[in-house]
Design a protein around this motif. Structure first.
Motif, PDB file in Angstrom:
ATOM      1  N   LEU A  83       0.593  -0.207   2.548  1.00  0.00           N
ATOM      2  CA  LEU A  83       1.822   0.377   3.057  1.00  0.00           C
ATOM      3  C   LEU A  83       1.517   1.820   3.464  1.00  0.00           C
ATOM      4  O   LEU A  83       0.464   2.371   3.111  1.00  0.00           O
ATOM      5  N   MET A  84       2.438   2.454   4.154  1.00  0.00           N
ATOM      6  CA  MET A  84       2.216   3.830   4.605  1.00  0.00           C
ATOM      7  C   MET A  84       2.114   4.830   3.457  1.00  0.00           C
ATOM      8  O   MET A  84       1.556   5.901   3.628  1.00  0.00           O
ATOM      9  N   ASP A  85       2.581   4.472   2.266  1.00  0.00           N
ATOM     10  CA  ASP A  85       2.441   5.374   1.116  1.00  0.00           C
ATOM     11  C   ASP A  85       1.107   5.170   0.393  1.00  0.00           C
ATOM     12  O   ASP A  85       0.852   5.776  -0.636  1.00  0.00           O
ATOM     13  N   GLY A  86       0.245   4.301   0.949  1.00  0.00           N
ATOM     14  CA  GLY A  86      -1.071   4.055   0.366  1.00  0.00           C
ATOM     15  C   GLY A  86      -1.126   2.897  -0.609  1.00  0.00           C
ATOM     16  O   GLY A  86      -2.204   2.524  -1.072  1.00  0.00           O
ATOM     17  N   THR A  87       0.011   2.300  -0.934  1.00  0.00           N
ATOM     18  CA  THR A  87       0.043   1.158  -1.848  1.00  0.00           C
ATOM     19  C   THR A  87      -0.678  -0.029  -1.232  1.00  0.00           C
ATOM     20  O   THR A  87      -0.330  -0.471  -0.137  1.00  0.00           O
ATOM     21  N   VAL A  88      -1.683  -0.537  -1.930  1.00  0.00           N
ATOM     22  CA  VAL A  88      -2.403  -1.722  -1.462  1.00  0.00           C
ATOM     23  C   VAL A  88      -1.559  -2.952  -1.777  1.00  0.00           C
ATOM     24  O   VAL A  88      -1.195  -3.178  -2.925  1.00  0.00           O
TER      25      VAL A  88
END
Length: 155
Positions: A83-88
């Motif tokens: 996701l754009m927040d870095g969550t894989v």
């Protein structure tokens, strides 16, 4: 006769009550509305991105070689999705086969930019990913996403 009139009255009230209510269906976000967010992600993550006319951003890390990939191909890939927040939200380290015609539009348009042995980074607007419906629970609706994809084989 009273039952019929009563039923008609109830039906009329139900129909009137439903008129004019806001549509609760999901509304996709236009690609242009996420452009700033996609560029910010590229900048924050050191991705030297080019923009595809369809609105996704990409960086070809390795072009690969061999015949061009088309949506009629099955590709064997390893990938990571974020996701754009870095969550894989997904990570596949052992090659997995995908019929390119059956995947999200961002993959259908992005993967053919490379060939067998190639690697690409894709920053995909939500309209070319899972749109307003998302892919719950991992991907919320209207979420742009990032993929780092390596094509190991093309069939």
């Amino acid at each position: 006769m009273k039952k019929i009139l009563g039923s008609l009255l109830i039906l009329s009230l139900l129909l009137l009550n439903s008129c004019g209510k806001a549509d609760t269906g999901c509304q996709p976000i236009p690609v242009a509305n996420e452009k700033v967010q996609l560029q910010a992600y590229a900048t924050a993550n050191g991705i030297t991105a080019s923009e595809n006319p369809n609105g996704f951003l990409y960086e070809i890390i390795a072009p690969g070689s061999g015949p061009a990939i088309t949506v009629n191909n099955t590709v064997s890939v390893v990938y990571t999705g974020k996701l754009m927040d870095g969550t894989v939200f997904t990570s596949v380290a052992v090659s997995q086969d995908w019929q390119l015609s059956s995947v999200i539009d961002g993959w259908k348009l992005g993967i053919p930019l490379i060939r067998k042995g190639g690697r690409i980074k894709l920053i995909i607007p939500s309209a070319l990913a899972y749109s307003c419906g998302g892919n719950l629970p991992a991907i919320p609706g209207n979420a742009p996403i990032f993929f780092d994809i390596t094509v190991n084989d093309v069939k």
